[in-house]
Scaffold this active site. Structure first.
Site, short mmCIF file in Angstrom:
data_model
loop_
_atom_site.label_atom_id
_atom_site.label_comp_id
_atom_site.label_asym_id
_atom_site.label_seq_id
_atom_site.Cartn_x
_atom_site.Cartn_y
_atom_site.Cartn_z
N HIS A 163 -2.66 6.96 -0.84
CA HIS A 163 -3.64 7.55 0.07
C HIS A 163 -3.12 8.17 1.36
O HIS A 163 -3.81 8.15 2.39
CB HIS A 163 -4.70 6.49 0.42
CG HIS A 163 -5.50 6.07 -0.78
ND1 HIS A 163 -6.19 4.89 -0.85
CD2 HIS A 163 -5.68 6.67 -1.98
CE1 HIS A 163 -6.78 4.78 -2.02
NE2 HIS A 163 -6.48 5.85 -2.74
N HIS A 196 0.86 -1.20 0.00
CA HIS A 196 0.00 0.00 0.00
C HIS A 196 0.89 1.25 0.00
O HIS A 196 1.38 1.68 1.03
CB HIS A 196 -0.90 -0.02 1.23
CG HIS A 196 -2.07 0.93 1.16
ND1 HIS A 196 -2.11 2.03 0.33
CD2 HIS A 196 -3.25 0.93 1.82
CE1 HIS A 196 -3.26 2.66 0.49
NE2 HIS A 196 -3.97 2.01 1.40
N TYR A 247 -0.74 7.33 3.44
CA TYR A 247 -0.21 6.50 4.52
C TYR A 247 1.33 6.50 4.49
O TYR A 247 1.94 7.26 3.75
CB TYR A 247 -0.83 5.10 4.45
CG TYR A 247 -2.34 5.16 4.67
CD1 TYR A 247 -2.85 5.68 5.85
CD2 TYR A 247 -3.23 4.78 3.68
CE1 TYR A 247 -4.22 5.79 6.06
CE2 TYR A 247 -4.61 4.90 3.87
CZ TYR A 247 -5.10 5.40 5.07
OH TYR A 247 -6.45 5.52 5.27
C1 LIG Z 1 -15.24 1.66 2.14
C2 LIG Z 1 -13.92 1.94 1.45
C3 LIG Z 1 -12.77 1.40 1.96
C4 LIG Z 1 -11.54 1.59 1.29
N1 LIG Z 1 -10.43 0.98 1.77
C5 LIG Z 1 -9.27 1.03 1.06
C6 LIG Z 1 -8.14 0.27 1.45
O1 LIG Z 1 -8.17 -0.49 2.43
N2 LIG Z 1 -7.03 0.38 0.71
C7 LIG Z 1 -6.94 1.19 -0.39
O2 LIG Z 1 -5.91 1.26 -1.05
N3 LIG Z 1 -8.03 1.89 -0.80
C8 LIG Z 1 -9.17 1.81 -0.13
N4 LIG Z 1 -10.29 2.48 -0.58
C9 LIG Z 1 -10.25 3.11 -1.90
C10 LIG Z 1 -10.80 2.13 -2.93
O3 LIG Z 1 -9.93 1.01 -3.10
C11 LIG Z 1 -10.96 2.81 -4.31
O4 LIG Z 1 -9.72 3.23 -4.80
C12 LIG Z 1 -11.91 4.00 -4.21
O5 LIG Z 1 -13.13 3.62 -3.59
C13 LIG Z 1 -12.23 4.57 -5.58
O6 LIG Z 1 -12.76 3.57 -6.42
P1 LIG Z 1 -14.36 3.46 -6.70
O7 LIG Z 1 -14.76 4.75 -7.34
O8 LIG Z 1 -14.47 2.28 -7.64
O9 LIG Z 1 -15.03 3.23 -5.39
C14 LIG Z 1 -11.50 2.36 0.11
C15 LIG Z 1 -12.68 2.94 -0.38
C16 LIG Z 1 -13.88 2.73 0.27
C17 LIG Z 1 -15.14 3.32 -0.31
#
Ligand SMILES: Cc1cc2nc3c(=O)[nH]c(=O)nc-3n(C[C@H](O)[C@H](O)[C@H](O)COP(=O)(O)O)c2cc1C
Length: 369
Positions: free
Chosen positions: A186, A183, A188
């Site tokens: 975002h 990871h 981190y």
């Molecule tokens: C509930 C939730 C939890 C997420 N947890 C993570 C995570 O654990 N690791 C990560 O890299 N991104 C995480 N994200 C980001 C998602 O992987 C993704 O990049 C983001 O939702 C945008 O894609 P989408 O438009 O298809 O939802 C999270 C997003 C949501 C909504």
């Protein structure tokens, strides 16, 4: 079956060979933190959740999973540094494999996106910096998260954190995962080193682009040496500004990283679209991941704000090999099938994204009839 009939015209439903893995389609489960792993231990209810989202030859990326006891910043996120956690992951991984899925574990350290209540002995969280993070609105849009000012890692401590990632990768393979996704997105810990709006170090881990990327690349190298490049992916979000982690030149950062990653021959690079600059919001923007896609030699996965049409276009125009879906996959356990049939989608409910309930908003989203 209708699902297969449509595949000839839907690029998202075409097969793809990712290293030694034969994927039957391009629709990937994005890593999604669900905060249902009590006391950082994965729970039996995750067996159903992940197996619901498994298809034969489909790629799933598990939720962000802590590499050590200093890696957490949220309640009930899973870890993979203890024997108990490794054992708890096994039935979940087995269930995905039983249905023919390919399962990667996202290994994670939050760095300063934490507070002392999550840290051993109530210590300060660790980071590249000692600059505190200002309180942030939580993703539910209501609560405000407070953070303890971090402690800047000493130069000689950094190899210890690299080692935590190495051991976590080893544990993920021991738990049965097919590989790991580091990871690096975002806001981190890895981004706290990469990005110049956070990293204010003066040692060999700060300053130039090369220095800022040193720690993330040491993590990549250690993990590759431990489990093999064919089992290693990384997630990057050069354009995102989550948790005050912006960079003055995201394209240069993204290009530097993919070129450096090429030297390790890792399996995939998973990049978050520039339009996902802030959590949960899609904004139109002139930037694109195409320069990074062109420069990277391995499989390129894109994520962020994709729907069916957009995903089809990204594959058809060769802007990506695979498309990861977050919120739509969360709410539609049979998303590949719905995309094949162009069926309507269940709406997602943000209010239940992060509640600890083992069923509600987790395993109760309906399948197509
Ligand atoms: C509930 C939730 C939890 C997420 N947890 C993570 C995570 O654990 N690791 C990560 O890299 N991104 C995480 N994200 C980001 C998602 O992987 C993704 O990049 C983001 O939702 C945008 O894609 P989408 O438009 O298809 O939802 C999270 C997003 C949501 C909504």
């Amino acid at each position: 079956m209708a699902a297969l009939d449509s595949s000839a015209i839907n690029p998202l439903l075409t097969p793809y060979k990712m290293g030694k893995f034969n994927l039957s389609h391009r629709v990937v489960l994005a890593p999604l933190t669900r905060q249902r792993s009590y006391n950082n231990v994965p729970q039996p209810h995750a067996v159903l959740y992940y197996s619901q989202r498994t298809t034969r030859g489909g790629l799933l990326i598990a939720e962000a999973t802590g590499v050590s006891d200093t890696a957490q910043g949220y309640p009930h996120t899973p870890g993979i540094w203890t024997k108990e956690q490794v054992e708890a992951w096994k039935p979940i991984v087995d269930a995905v494999h039983a249905k023919g899925g390919i399962f990667f574990c996202q290994i994670w350290h939050v760095g300063r996106v934490s507070d002392s209540s999550y840290q051993p002995n109530g210590e300060a969280p660790i980071s590249s910096t000692d600059k505190p993070l200002t309180p942030q609105i939580r993703s539910n849009g209501i609560d405000v998260a407070q953070f303890t000012p971090p402690r800047r890692l000493k130069t000689e401590e950094i190899p210890l954190i690299v080692n935590d990632f190495r051991l976590a990768a080893r544990n993920a393979i021991e738990a049965g995962f097919d590989g790991v996704e580091i990871h690096g997105a975002h806001g981190y810990l890895l981004e706290q080193f990469m990005k110049d709006k956070v990293n204010d170090r003066t040692d060999k881990y700060g300053g130039s682009l090369e220095n800022r990327c040193r720690f993330p690349l040491e993590v990549v190298e250690a993990v590759v040496n431990e489990v093999g490049a064919e089992r290693v992916g990384i997630r990057l979000s050069p354009y995102a500004e989550y948790a005050e982690s912006g960079d003055s030149n995201p394209e240069a950062l993204g290009l530097y990283m993919v070129n450096a990653l090429n030297k390790y021959g890792i399996l995939y690079c998973h990049m978050v679209e520039p339009r996902m600059k802030t959590v949960g919001e899609k904004v139109e923007c002139p930037h694109s991941l195409v320069p990074m896609r062109k420069a990277f030699n391995g499989t390129f996965i894109v994520a962020g704000g994709y729907d069916r049409e957009d995903g089809i276009k990204a594959i058809a125009e060769h802007r990506a090999d695979l498309v990861a879906y977050g919120r739509w996959f969360l709410a539609n356990p049979d998303l590949p099938k719905r995309f094949a049939l162009n069926a309507p989608l269940n709406k997602y409910n943000r209010q239940t994204f992060y509640i600890p309930d083992p069923v509600i908003g987790y395993t109760d989203y309906p399948f197509l009839e």
